[in-house]
Scaffold this active site. Structure first.
Site, PDB file in Angstrom:
ATOM      1  N   TYR A 139       0.846  -1.202   0.000  1.00 19.17           N
ATOM      2  CA  TYR A 139       0.000   0.000   0.000  1.00 19.17           C
ATOM      3  C   TYR A 139       0.885   1.257   0.000  1.00 19.17           C
ATOM      4  O   TYR A 139       0.649   2.195  -0.755  1.00 19.17           O
ATOM      5  CB  TYR A 139      -0.869  -0.051   1.253  1.00 19.17           C
ATOM      6  CG  TYR A 139      -1.842   1.083   1.458  1.00 19.17           C
ATOM      7  CD1 TYR A 139      -2.930   1.266   0.609  1.00 19.17           C
ATOM      8  CD2 TYR A 139      -1.710   1.940   2.553  1.00 19.17           C
ATOM      9  CE1 TYR A 139      -3.852   2.283   0.842  1.00 19.17           C
ATOM     10  CE2 TYR A 139      -2.627   2.951   2.795  1.00 19.17           C
ATOM     11  CZ  TYR A 139      -3.690   3.118   1.933  1.00 19.17           C
ATOM     12  OH  TYR A 139      -4.606   4.116   2.170  1.00 19.17           O
ATOM     13  N   LYS A 143       1.289   4.196  -2.689  1.00 19.31           N
ATOM     14  CA  LYS A 143       0.995   5.597  -2.353  1.00 19.31           C
ATOM     15  C   LYS A 143       2.160   6.514  -2.726  1.00 19.31           C
ATOM     16  O   LYS A 143       1.950   7.602  -3.251  1.00 19.31           O
ATOM     17  CB  LYS A 143       0.630   5.744  -0.867  1.00 19.31           C
ATOM     18  CG  LYS A 143      -0.747   5.171  -0.516  1.00 19.31           C
ATOM     19  CD  LYS A 143      -1.860   5.854  -1.294  1.00 19.31           C
ATOM     20  CE  LYS A 143      -3.250   5.380  -0.921  1.00 19.31           C
ATOM     21  NZ  LYS A 143      -4.303   5.877  -1.830  1.00 19.31           N
TER      22      LYS A 143
HETATM   23  C1  AKB Z   1      -5.461   2.279   6.257  1.00 15.45           C
HETATM   24  O1  AKB Z   1      -5.427   2.023   7.474  1.00 15.45           O
HETATM   25  O2  AKB Z   1      -5.034   1.515   5.373  1.00 15.45           O
HETATM   26  C2  AKB Z   1      -6.015   3.606   5.827  1.00 15.45           C
HETATM   27  C3  AKB Z   1      -4.929   4.628   5.697  1.00 15.45           C
HETATM   28  C4  AKB Z   1      -4.342   5.256   6.893  1.00 15.45           C
HETATM   29  O3  AKB Z   1      -4.546   4.936   4.599  1.00 15.45           O
HETATM   30  N1  AKB Z   1      -7.017   4.046   6.752  1.00 15.45           N
END
Ligand code: AKB
Length: 313
Positions: A139, A143
């Site tokens: 993730y 990002k």
């Molecule tokens: C997550 O926990 O993945 C999201 C974020 C902080 O991007 N809420």
């Protein structure tokens, strides 16, 4: 008046963003899209859209006459760790398609980044706007790449890209799915339904958070901001509060004195939380476009509990 197409409109942010945008810009000027159909009545125009299909995204944007795209469709941190390849394809493929549509149709563009764009080597306290970003999650990799891509489309093609790094978002409307900060939403549901909660995040783990009304206002304010004042444009640090699980439990106990908190730590989500900052510094957003959050932990807790009690009764 803006004509806005929103992807991921049935997600945690999207479902409330649609209503906010419709109240600001008019129902017929906001097209909601998602990969699944809404369960009940929709409050305005809706189309099915798989964001990995760039051709369909472009056709829908053209047909609607959109001049703005808000790309919200993405897999969150914990879900992305379960299936990293799928996360890459969805998060990066969807973002590339949305940026290409913005380039093709010369649209204003918004997409959220996250505190997940930081990693264990990032300073944990007052994390600066511009700092080390070496995330250790898929993730986070998505990002950081997304932040850079948005900058690239601005510099290379002159696309009016804008974005924020959201902290954990807390809301009583739609539940998050597959995030690391989700405990701070679940806890309110369980406090009302069962009077107790078992946290999958350990006591003492600080993370930034924000109540959804402040997050929605931040999106609108940034999109309306004078472009000549934006030095960063994409990925502004924004936060309203930083707390750890026992502090949110204490805030709930002010309203539900018998509320009990226990811990059963999930190593995967704990590992992700440990790699993120404790508290980010939002001063660039404050200086460049006047970011301001109204809700602190106590104000949010009072409102969440009141709204959820109504919703669940
Ligand atoms: C997550 O926990 O993945 C999201 C974020 C902080 O991007 N809420």
């Amino acid at each position: 008046m803006k004509k806005i197409i929103v992807t991921g409109a049935l997600g945690q942010i999207g479902s409330e963003l649609i209503e906010k945008l419709r109240s600001e810009y008019g129902t017929d000027n906001v097209l909601a899209t998602d990969i699944r159909k809404p369960e009940g009545e929709t409050s305005g125009p809706f189309e099915l859209l798989d964001v990995t299909d760039g051709k369909q995204m472009s056709e829908l944007a053209k047909k609607f006459g959109a001049d703005t795209i808000m790309h919200m469709a993405a897999l969150l941190s914990a879900k992305a760790e379960e299936n990293p390849l799928f996360a890459w394809n969805l998060n990066m493929g969807g973002l590339m398609n949305a940026l290409e549509v913005a380039r093709e149709l010369d649209m204003q563009f918004f997409t959220p980044s996250s505190i997940g764009a930081f990693g264990p080597s990032t300073p944990k306290q007052n994390t600066p706007q511009d700092t080390l970003q070496r995330p250790t999650t898929m993730y986070g990799v998505n990002k950081v790449a997304g932040e850079l891509l948005c900058d690239y489309y601005y510099h290379k093609f002159g696309i009016d890209t804008r974005g924020v790094r959201f902290p954990g978002l807390i809301s009583y409307v739609a539940q998050p799915g597959g995030g690391t900060t989700d405990y701070a939403v679940d806890i309110y549901y369980k406090a009302i339904e069962e009077g107790k909660y078992t946290s999958f995040i350990a006591e003492g783990t600080y993370m930034d958070m924000m109540y959804m009304p402040d997050a929605l206002q931040a999106i609108v304010d940034l999109m309306e901001a004078d472009p000549s004042k934006l030095i960063h444009r994409n990925a502004f640090n924004v936060t309203a509060m930083s707390f750890e699980p026992s502090q949110i439990a204490a805030a709930i106990q002010k309203h539900i004195p018998d509320f009990q908190m226990a811990y059963d730590v999930d190593p995967v989500r704990q590992g992700i939380a440990d790699s993120w900052p404790d508290h980010i510094d939002p001063s660039a957003a404050i200086e460049e476009w006047g970011f301001k959050a109204k809700y602190d932990l106590d104000a949010m807790t009072e409102d969440m509990l009141a709204k959820l009690k109504k919703k669940l009764s």
